[in-house]
Design an enzyme around this catalytic site. Structure first.
Site, PDB file in Angstrom:
ATOM      1  N   GLY A  36     -12.909  -4.196  -0.395  1.00 15.43           N
ATOM      2  CA  GLY A  36     -14.313  -3.782  -0.328  1.00 15.43           C
ATOM      3  C   GLY A  36     -14.698  -2.821  -1.438  1.00 15.43           C
ATOM      4  N   LYS A  53     -18.604 -18.422  -1.520  1.00 20.45           N
ATOM      5  CA  LYS A  53     -20.056 -18.392  -1.344  1.00 20.45           C
ATOM      6  C   LYS A  53     -20.774 -17.446  -2.286  1.00 20.45           C
ATOM      7  CE  LYS A  53     -20.436 -19.692   3.483  1.00 20.45           C
ATOM      8  NZ  LYS A  53     -20.921 -19.256   4.784  1.00 20.45           N
ATOM      9  N   GLY A  89      -9.171  -9.945  -2.231  1.00 24.24           N
ATOM     10  CA  GLY A  89      -8.039 -10.379  -1.416  1.00 24.24           C
ATOM     11  C   GLY A  89      -7.483 -11.718  -1.848  1.00 24.24           C
ATOM     12  N   ARG A 141       0.828  -1.219   0.000  1.00 29.10           N
ATOM     13  CA  ARG A 141       0.000   0.000   0.000  1.00 29.10           C
ATOM     14  C   ARG A 141       0.858   1.263   0.000  1.00 29.10           C
ATOM     15  NH1 ARG A 141      -4.810  -2.441   3.881  1.00 29.10           N
ATOM     16  NH2 ARG A 141      -6.043  -3.132   2.120  1.00 29.10           N
TER      17      ARG A 141
HETATM   18  P1  ADP Z   1     -11.884 -12.933  -2.863  1.00 34.67           P
HETATM   19  O1  ADP Z   1     -11.202 -12.681  -1.543  1.00 34.67           O
HETATM   20  O2  ADP Z   1     -10.917 -12.883  -3.994  1.00 34.67           O
HETATM   21  O3  ADP Z   1     -13.075 -12.042  -3.069  1.00 34.67           O
HETATM   22  P2  ADP Z   1     -13.434 -15.114  -1.769  1.00 34.67           P
HETATM   23  O4  ADP Z   1     -13.063 -14.689  -0.387  1.00 34.67           O
HETATM   24  O5  ADP Z   1     -14.839 -14.910  -2.195  1.00 34.67           O
HETATM   25  O6  ADP Z   1     -12.424 -14.444  -2.828  1.00 34.67           O
HETATM   26  O7  ADP Z   1     -13.170 -16.675  -1.920  1.00 34.67           O
HETATM   27  C1  ADP Z   1     -11.926 -17.297  -1.736  1.00 34.67           C
HETATM   28  C2  ADP Z   1     -12.064 -18.595  -1.011  1.00 34.67           C
HETATM   29  O8  ADP Z   1     -12.926 -19.507  -1.678  1.00 34.67           O
HETATM   30  C3  ADP Z   1     -10.726 -19.307  -0.917  1.00 34.67           C
HETATM   31  O9  ADP Z   1     -10.359 -19.413   0.441  1.00 34.67           O
HETATM   32  C4  ADP Z   1     -10.966 -20.690  -1.533  1.00 34.67           C
HETATM   33  O10 ADP Z   1     -10.321 -21.729  -0.831  1.00 34.67           O
HETATM   34  C5  ADP Z   1     -12.466 -20.819  -1.428  1.00 34.67           C
HETATM   35  N1  ADP Z   1     -12.991 -21.794  -2.401  1.00 34.67           N
HETATM   36  C6  ADP Z   1     -12.946 -21.720  -3.724  1.00 34.67           C
HETATM   37  N2  ADP Z   1     -13.506 -22.810  -4.288  1.00 34.67           N
HETATM   38  C7  ADP Z   1     -13.911 -23.617  -3.287  1.00 34.67           C
HETATM   39  C8  ADP Z   1     -14.567 -24.892  -3.225  1.00 34.67           C
HETATM   40  N3  ADP Z   1     -14.902 -25.553  -4.329  1.00 34.67           N
HETATM   41  N4  ADP Z   1     -14.828 -25.406  -2.009  1.00 34.67           N
HETATM   42  C9  ADP Z   1     -14.475 -24.724  -0.895  1.00 34.67           C
HETATM   43  N5  ADP Z   1     -13.870 -23.517  -0.888  1.00 34.67           N
HETATM   44  C10 ADP Z   1     -13.590 -22.969  -2.066  1.00 34.67           C
END
Ligand code: ADP
Ligand code: MG
Length: 400
Positions: free
Chosen positions: A381, A200, A358, A39
């Site tokens: 965010g 999710k 992230g 940063r």
């Molecule tokens: P970002 O931080 O880039 O927005 P997210 O926080 O939404 O991404 O999601 C990342 C997480 O999703 C990771 O920790 C990864 O392990 C998990 N993930 C991805 N695919 C699966 C899966 N099929 N089953 C369980 N966890 C998953």
């Protein structure tokens, strides 16, 4: 593109002027030192340019969540050393953000010198966006520069309020971020593909709803894909999936069809009976052949190949969320492979690629391609809110 002023709109020689510069110094700390100075590196060009043009700088930042009270553990003085190291300049710590203490400090600072104000969130007026608080900060500056896109989704005094009292400019990092985001979703070259993955659906519903109306190809991976597959009647076994969101997932797919957006779900997947590195039960399966005691942990190689072909037909890509549980091998395979395809297409000049989030940034770094994308946003965010199509108050204030 909504127009905003940049440092190019300021006089070349800024001697005699004081710049209030909002930066992101919310550094992750480990044993009293920043564990990551990305940063600071991001705002370094803006700070050095203004200093070299002769302005006095007052850096304005938040650090942690002090909720309107002074906490010695959240003083920006804790990152002073890290900032000095990255800038390779000495800076002066100032224990206030407005009033006579700041005024006296300005009497000591010479043109090109840099002052670091204390954590702006020590004062309740910051998060309340109190105009009197903003006015008190503004009183010590001649102009305002915002170089903290990551804080632009908040309408706070230091991100929005100050623009009402001072001529306002986007810093170099903010300028680059806004240009990249505009090229990806504001006015992109078509066809546009979006990759949305991660754990999710529930955390990214607004993103999906906005994207189906903006892009021609929506590629769904990660745990989210399981929810969509389940909604279509696929038995996903023990996979992470939100079965209660079946109706929502189906509605998003209907909206996509209506808007002419093709939704890509995997037709093969990588499954295992236990979630561990290289488990004995690892296998690749058609989505219709997942056993009741198996979990989908990545999308499959055939799906990745097909998605690579989709990207080859596209001119723009926006990516948020890994395609699998990428922290645990070999469930990083799909994310790494598709990221490398996107990076290669970007380097060939056929694709503009923008990614953020992230875990996404970590996944692209793991794939070794973070530098080969057109732009990778580290603003968590704010990046997601932008992907939801929302107006960010800190950005809107600069374009007013
Ligand atoms: P970002 O931080 O880039 O927005 P997210 O926080 O939404 O991404 O999601 C990342 C997480 O999703 C990771 O920790 C990864 O392990 C998990 N993930 C991805 N695919 C699966 C899966 N099929 N089953 C369980 N966890 C998953
Ligand atoms: Mg995450």
């Amino acid at each position: 593109m909504p127009s905003f002023k940049t440092l190019d709109d300021l006089p070349a020689d800024l001697t005699g002027q004081t710049a209030l510069v909002r930066v992101d110094l919310n550094l992750p700390m480990h044993e009293g030192r920043a564990s990551d100075v990305t940063r600071v590196e991001a705002v370094k060009p803006t700070i050095l340019e203004l200093a070299d043009r002769g302005a006095k700088l007052l850096l304005l930042a938040h650090f942690g969540r002090p909720k309107g009270q002074r906490h010695s553990t959240m003083s920006t003085s804790l990152v002073q050393g890290d900032v000095e190291r990255v800038l390779d300049r000495e800076i002066m710590f100032v224990s206030e953000v407005g009033g006579p203490v700041v005024e006296q400090s300005l009497g000591i600072l010479r043109p090109g010198d840099i002052g670091l104000l204390d954590n702006v969130r020590f004062w309740p007026g910051e998060e309340a966006n109190d105009p009197e608080f903003a006015r008190a900060i503004a009183a010590n500056g001649d102009f305002y520069v915002n170089d903290a896109f990551s804080a632009a989704h908040r309408a706070h005094a230091s991100t929005e309020g100050l623009t009402h009292f001072l001529p306002s400019y986007a810093g170099r990092a903010m300028e680059a971020e806004l240009k990249a985001l505009e090229a990806a979703l504001g006015n992109p070259e078509r066809p546009v593909a979006a990759v949305v993955g991660g754990a999710k659906v529930s955390t990214k519903l607004d993103v999906l709803q906005h994207l189906v109306k903006q892009v021609q190809h929506l590629i769904i991976g990660g745990g989210m894909a399981n929810t969509f597959l389940a909604a279509r009647g696929v038995d996903v076994g023990k996979s992470l999936a939100e079965h209660d969101l079946a109706a929502t997932a189906n509605r998003i797919m209907d909206e996509a069809e209506h808007a002419g957006c093709t939704v890509h779900l995997p037709y093969d997947v990588v499954v295992a009976k236990e979630f561990a590195a290289n488990p004995a039960s690892l296998r690749t399966a058609n989505v219709h052949e997942v056993a009741a005691d198996e979990m989908i942990l990545d999308i499959g190689p055939r799906a990745v190949e097909a998605l690579g072909d989709v990207l080859k037909t596209c001119r723009t890509l926006v990516w948020n969320g890994p395609l699998g549980a990428f922290e645990t091998p070999p469930f990083d395979a799909a994310t790494v492979a598709l990221a490398r395809t996107a990076a290669a297409l970007t380097q060939e000049g056929s694709l503009t690629s923008v990614a953020g989030g992230g875990d996404t940034v970590a996944a692209l770094a793991h794939a070794g391609v973070a530098r080969d994308f057109t732009y990778v946003s580290t603003a968590g965010g704010a990046f997601l809110e932008w992907m939801e199509g929302r107006e960010l108050p800190g950005v809107a204030a600069l374009t007013r």
